[in-house]
Enzyme design. Structure first.
Site, PDB file in Angstrom:
ATOM      1  NE  ARG A 108      -4.984  15.201  11.073  1.00 23.22           N
ATOM      2  CZ  ARG A 108      -4.923  13.988  11.313  1.00 23.22           C
ATOM      3  NH1 ARG A 108      -5.071  13.280  10.406  1.00 23.22           N
ATOM      4  NH2 ARG A 108      -4.606  13.668  12.511  1.00 23.22           N
ATOM      5  CG  HIS A 135      -9.529   8.629  10.324  1.00 22.19           C
ATOM      6  ND1 HIS A 135      -8.837   9.324   8.906  1.00 22.19           N
ATOM      7  CD2 HIS A 135      -8.074   8.823  11.180  1.00 22.19           C
ATOM      8  CE1 HIS A 135      -7.423   9.450   9.174  1.00 22.19           C
ATOM      9  NE2 HIS A 135      -7.107   8.819  10.549  1.00 22.19           N
ATOM     10  CD  GLN A 138      -5.391   4.765  10.055  1.00 22.15           C
ATOM     11  OE1 GLN A 138      -4.903   6.028   9.982  1.00 22.15           O
ATOM     12  NE2 GLN A 138      -4.746   3.988   9.879  1.00 22.15           N
ATOM     13  CG  ASP A 231      -7.641   5.764  17.984  1.00 22.15           C
ATOM     14  OD1 ASP A 231      -6.330   6.217  17.961  1.00 22.15           O
ATOM     15  OD2 ASP A 231      -8.425   6.509  17.645  1.00 22.15           O
ATOM     16  CB  CYS A 272      -4.974   4.622  13.523  1.00 20.53           C
ATOM     17  SG  CYS A 272      -5.730   5.292  14.650  1.00 20.53           S
ATOM     18  NE  ARG A 317      -4.136   7.108   6.496  1.00 22.55           N
ATOM     19  CZ  ARG A 317      -4.346   8.069   7.209  1.00 22.55           C
ATOM     20  NH1 ARG A 317      -3.481   8.111   8.467  1.00 22.55           N
ATOM     21  NH2 ARG A 317      -4.754   9.286   6.801  1.00 22.55           N
TER      22      ARG A 317
END
Length: 337
Positions: A108, A135, A138, A231, A272, A317
């Site tokens: 990440r 991502h 996700q 987001d 998210c 997740r």
């Protein structure tokens, strides 16, 4: 034993077919049911997993750690100050070293090229926990959440409202197009997604039967949407742009009026996370004091409403990441999809 997933890295959704992404979503749903029933599923027993975090995280770190443990493997967290990645040691050399010690690597950070180099040099599956470009973990969680709510994916419509050129918007656009989901990016013209991403989305949509629409018109963009997604307005590393983003994106705030503009009583809201829906964070307090705004990309009313599914997403997740790890590193028998 044949598996089309075994040994593959998960760097971006565009590397996987519609059938493969659908398999991961369905497998994640199966693993979620197994966990709820307390059934063991230690497909990675005896293995070791490296968790490389150049960026801070709540959901990604927690999900990878618990997923690794549930699968019977040992997670080893390596933060930005723990290794020499790209500073005293090249990404290639780091990948070669870690690949000889670990059975899988999560990364990440900012750079998509770094996670790509790791995958090219490590010789074990590498999983993208987030970069500035994509991502992907996700997305498996998000489309699992949507599938849980509607029972299917193809033919549904997602309206993403906010910064149209961040990693989540990129991933939603491409993943929706691959899966046959209609995607609308509702954003100011100054924040339209990159032309190459849009072209990629159109190519996939032509094959899947989905549609891709980019618009700066909120009413047009959200009408009939099954999912309203947003987001944060300011991504990590862009904090200096707070004031400009607030001015640009306030008309795209997900509030009750916007929800009603969908004219769809079954609409759900997704985010998210983290979300700036109140002033209970230092960021929220700073924004309120500096710019006089109590809520940003979503109002507290919508965030706490019956439409909201963001905490289902957060839980998912875990199950999505578990499915990705098990499929690519677990020596599973998976018929060709």
């Amino acid at each position: 034993m044949y598996s089309i997933f075994q040994g593959r890295s998960f760097l971006a959704e565009k590397d996987f077919s519609q059938a493969e992404l659908q398999y991961l979503i369905d497998f994640a749903q199966h693993l979620k049911e197994m966990k709820q029933q307390h059934l063991p599923h230690q497909y990675l027993a005896g293995k070791n997993i490296a968790l490389l975090f150049e960026k801070t995280s709540t959901r990604t770190r927690a999900a990878f750690t618990v997923a690794t443990t549930d699968l019977g493997a040992h997670p080893e967290f390596l933060g930005a100050n723990d290794i020499q990645l790209g500073t005293k040691e090249s990404v290639e050399d780091t990948g070669k070293v870690l690949g000889r010690m670990f059975d899988g690597i999560e990364y990440r950070g900012s750079s998509q090229s770094v996670v790509t180099q790791l995958a090219e040099s490590a010789g074990v599956p590498v999983w993208n926990g987030l970069t500035d470009a994509w991502h992907p973990t996700q997305m498996i969680a998000d489309f699992l959440t949507i599938q849980e709510n509607f029972g299917n994916l193809a033919g549904l419509t997602i309206a993403y409202c906010g910064d149209g050129r961040n990693n989540v918007a990129n991933s939603l656009l491409v993943t929706s197009a691959i899966l046959g989901v209609n995607i609308r990016i509702v954003t100011p013209t100054t924040l339209y997604p990159d032309d190459q991403i849009v072209a990629l989305g159109h190519n996939y949509a032509n094959q899947s039967g989905g549609t891709v629409q980019i618009t700066d018109q909120v009413a047009e963009g959200v009408l009939g949407a099954d999912v309203i997604y947003t987001d944060v307005w300011v991504s990590m590393g862009e904090e200096a742009q707070f004031e400009a983003r607030i001015k640009q994106l306030l008309p795209y705030q997900v509030n009750q009026q916007l929800i009603e503009q969908t004219k769809n009583e079954q609409v759900i809201f997704m985010h998210c996370l983290p979300a700036f829906h109140d002033t209970q964070t230092s960021y929220g307090k700073e924004a309120a004091a500096t710019y006089g705004i109590q809520e940003m990309e979503v109002t507290d009313e919508v965030f706490r409403s019956a439409y909201a599914r963001q905490f289902d997403q957060a839980e998912n997740r875990l199950h999505a990441i578990k499915a990705i790890m098990a499929a690519t590193a677990g020596n599973l028998f998976i018929p060709k999809v």
